[in-house]
Design a protein around this motif. Sequence first.
Motif, PDB file in Angstrom:
ATOM      1  N   LYS A 181       0.808  -1.218   0.000  1.00 49.71           N
ATOM      2  CA  LYS A 181       0.000   0.000   0.000  1.00 49.71           C
ATOM      3  C   LYS A 181       0.842   1.270   0.000  1.00 49.71           C
ATOM      4  CE  LYS A 181      -3.727  -2.382  -0.068  1.00 49.71           C
ATOM      5  NZ  LYS A 181      -4.383  -2.579  -1.372  1.00 49.71           N
ATOM      6  N   ILE A 182       1.826   1.347   0.885  1.00 45.44           N
ATOM      7  CA  ILE A 182       2.726   2.497   0.904  1.00 45.44           C
ATOM      8  C   ILE A 182       4.119   2.085   0.443  1.00 45.44           C
ATOM      9  CG2 ILE A 182       3.918   4.178   2.361  1.00 45.44           C
ATOM     10  CD1 ILE A 182       1.471   4.394   4.080  1.00 45.44           C
ATOM     11  N   ILE A 183       4.658   1.058   1.104  1.00 36.88           N
ATOM     12  CA  ILE A 183       6.024   0.630   0.801  1.00 36.88           C
ATOM     13  C   ILE A 183       6.162   0.229  -0.662  1.00 36.88           C
ATOM     14  CG2 ILE A 183       7.765  -1.137   1.311  1.00 36.88           C
ATOM     15  CD1 ILE A 183       6.748  -1.103   4.216  1.00 36.88           C
ATOM     16  N   GLY A 184       5.231  -0.583  -1.148  1.00 30.50           N
ATOM     17  CA  GLY A 184       5.329  -1.064  -2.515  1.00 30.50           C
ATOM     18  C   GLY A 184       5.108   0.002  -3.573  1.00 30.50           C
ATOM     19  N   ARG A 185       4.343   1.049  -3.238  1.00 33.96           N
ATOM     20  CA  ARG A 185       4.023   2.086  -4.225  1.00 33.96           C
ATOM     21  C   ARG A 185       4.965   3.283  -4.188  1.00 33.96           C
ATOM     22  NH1 ARG A 185      -2.631   2.339  -3.658  1.00 33.96           N
ATOM     23  NH2 ARG A 185      -3.027   0.201  -4.369  1.00 33.96           N
ATOM     24  N   VAL A 186       5.372   3.683  -2.993  1.00 33.04           N
ATOM     25  CA  VAL A 186       6.144   4.917  -2.843  1.00 33.04           C
ATOM     26  C   VAL A 186       7.653   4.664  -2.849  1.00 33.04           C
ATOM     27  CG1 VAL A 186       6.554   6.921  -1.348  1.00 33.04           C
ATOM     28  CG2 VAL A 186       4.250   5.969  -1.566  1.00 33.04           C
ATOM     29  N   TYR A 187       8.081   3.570  -2.248  1.00 35.86           N
ATOM     30  CA  TYR A 187       9.510   3.343  -2.064  1.00 35.86           C
ATOM     31  C   TYR A 187      10.331   3.292  -3.354  1.00 35.86           C
ATOM     32  CZ  TYR A 187       9.355   2.637   2.984  1.00 35.86           C
ATOM     33  OH  TYR A 187       9.231   2.838   4.325  1.00 35.86           O
ATOM     34  N   PRO A 188       9.823   2.709  -4.433  1.00 41.53           N
ATOM     35  CA  PRO A 188      10.632   2.727  -5.656  1.00 41.53           C
ATOM     36  C   PRO A 188      11.000   4.145  -6.102  1.00 41.53           C
ATOM     37  CG  PRO A 188       8.909   1.088  -5.851  1.00 41.53           C
ATOM     38  CD  PRO A 188       8.628   1.852  -4.587  1.00 41.53           C
ATOM     39  N   PHE A 189      10.086   5.094  -5.952  1.00 36.08           N
ATOM     40  CA  PHE A 189      10.393   6.486  -6.316  1.00 36.08           C
ATOM     41  C   PHE A 189      11.397   7.103  -5.341  1.00 36.08           C
ATOM     42  CE2 PHE A 189       6.091   5.670  -7.932  1.00 36.08           C
ATOM     43  CZ  PHE A 189       6.267   5.988  -9.268  1.00 36.08           C
ATOM     44  N   LEU A 190      11.234   6.794  -4.064  1.00 31.30           N
ATOM     45  CA  LEU A 190      12.177   7.301  -3.071  1.00 31.30           C
ATOM     46  C   LEU A 190      13.556   6.675  -3.274  1.00 31.30           C
ATOM     47  CD1 LEU A 190       9.938   7.281   0.143  1.00 31.30           C
ATOM     48  CD2 LEU A 190      10.398   9.161  -1.443  1.00 31.30           C
TER      49      LEU A 190
END
Length: 483
Positions: A181-190
């Motif tokens: 939900k957050i880790i899988g969606r946002v972390y690649p961009f970060l």
Amino acid sequence: MYTFLIAIILLVIGYFTYGKFVEKVFGVNEGRTTPAYANQDNVDYLPMNSKKNSLIQLLNIAGVGPIFGPIMGALYGPVAFLWIVFGCIFAGAVHDYLTGMISIRNRGAHLPELAGKFLGNVMKHVVNVFAVLLLVLVGTVFVSAPAELLFSLSNGWTTMSLILAAIFVYFIIATLLPVDKIIGRVYPFLGALLLISALGVGGMLVFTGAPIPELSFTNLHPDNAPIFPLLFLTISCGALSGFHATQTPIISRTTQNEKQGRKIFYGMMIAEGIIAMIWAAAAMSLFNGPAGLNELLADGGPAAIVSEASTLMLGAVGGTLAVLGVIVLPITSGDTAFRSARMIIADYIKLPQKKWRSRLWIALPLFAISFVLTNIDFELLWRYFSWANQSTAVIALWVGSMYLFIAKKNYWIAMIPGIFMTMATTTYILNAPIGFGLPMNLSYIGAAIATIIVTVLFFQAAKKARANQLPLEENINDKNNVA
């Protein structure tokens, strides 16, 4: 400059050579179903592609370790480069790869479960307490560090307490929600931001011809502190870090195929080593030598070095973006530290995590303890974190050694760094003021005796386990006792 460039090249070569060798020793099975599919619960177990897993893994393991640790390790001079390069290739990346792959073979089990299976039930209980303690310390350190950086950027328009509260709120949300939900969606961009900011600083070091010192064995003892064992605990992330053993099972539960393991586990440790090299080089070259570096560290700690180096290399705007990239590191490792602690406790008490209430009542006490710890001096927290971190790495390396020994494979790839770090961590705790405070000579002797005893006990246990044919893998269709 030559030492720095050669070190970067060696790290890349290490991935394609020694990394491939370690993969061959372990022996991947592309046809074996991974826990992401066998135990899918759409909370902690679910398949994600290798690109996404790799960037998440990098953010999970990085924290402030490959930045703050090398900055403080830069006081030792270019000899720090040696530990980052050879530690990363032959110890840290091996540690991460074996932990991740053995976890995949055992339902995505965390280190306490693996220690219990391969080192005995007593070790399961010991490692469970040790791992949760480490993760709470990590979470606390990774709250304090980004809060200080954000506070320095705010120019006084907010308070430290408000920043700490905001980070904790994010941690709670990210820890409780399903991993995608957050880790899988946002972390690649970060992850992309992290890499760009680090490469930006590294590129400017080369482009501007920064006076990065060449390898030298002079002036190796800052404040008369011996290189062994202090350097090997000061620089952990970027060379070898037990914290990674608590993080790799998060991704072992989302990995689609064993063949992806070298890229995700070994490869991202190499990437972290490159980040560590860049920040160690920046610290060595931009502040008029060890004296200037020591002075700035005394005034504002590693966070001040990050801010100053980023601005010097990339200007006001670029420097701010670089600092934001550094801020991302601890925040994205802090939330997964608490997530990992939740999963470890859930596994230990055999509490399924499908319901959010089950996650909540485990996580909230961890956050409460961490919030109290934020009032403790950062340097003291870092010392305890450093020792607990490397001691966890020692346990993970012995687990890897046992697995390979029972499998009749080349266990020396894990055992040699395991013996070395057993000696280093034991020497440290015997000598350090936070430990037993013994004279260094006595600490060396005591650590050597302890290391010999541990090694003998390992071979006795390993031969017995091999004779009894201890199973190396869990049945992928057995979903019992999966939290």
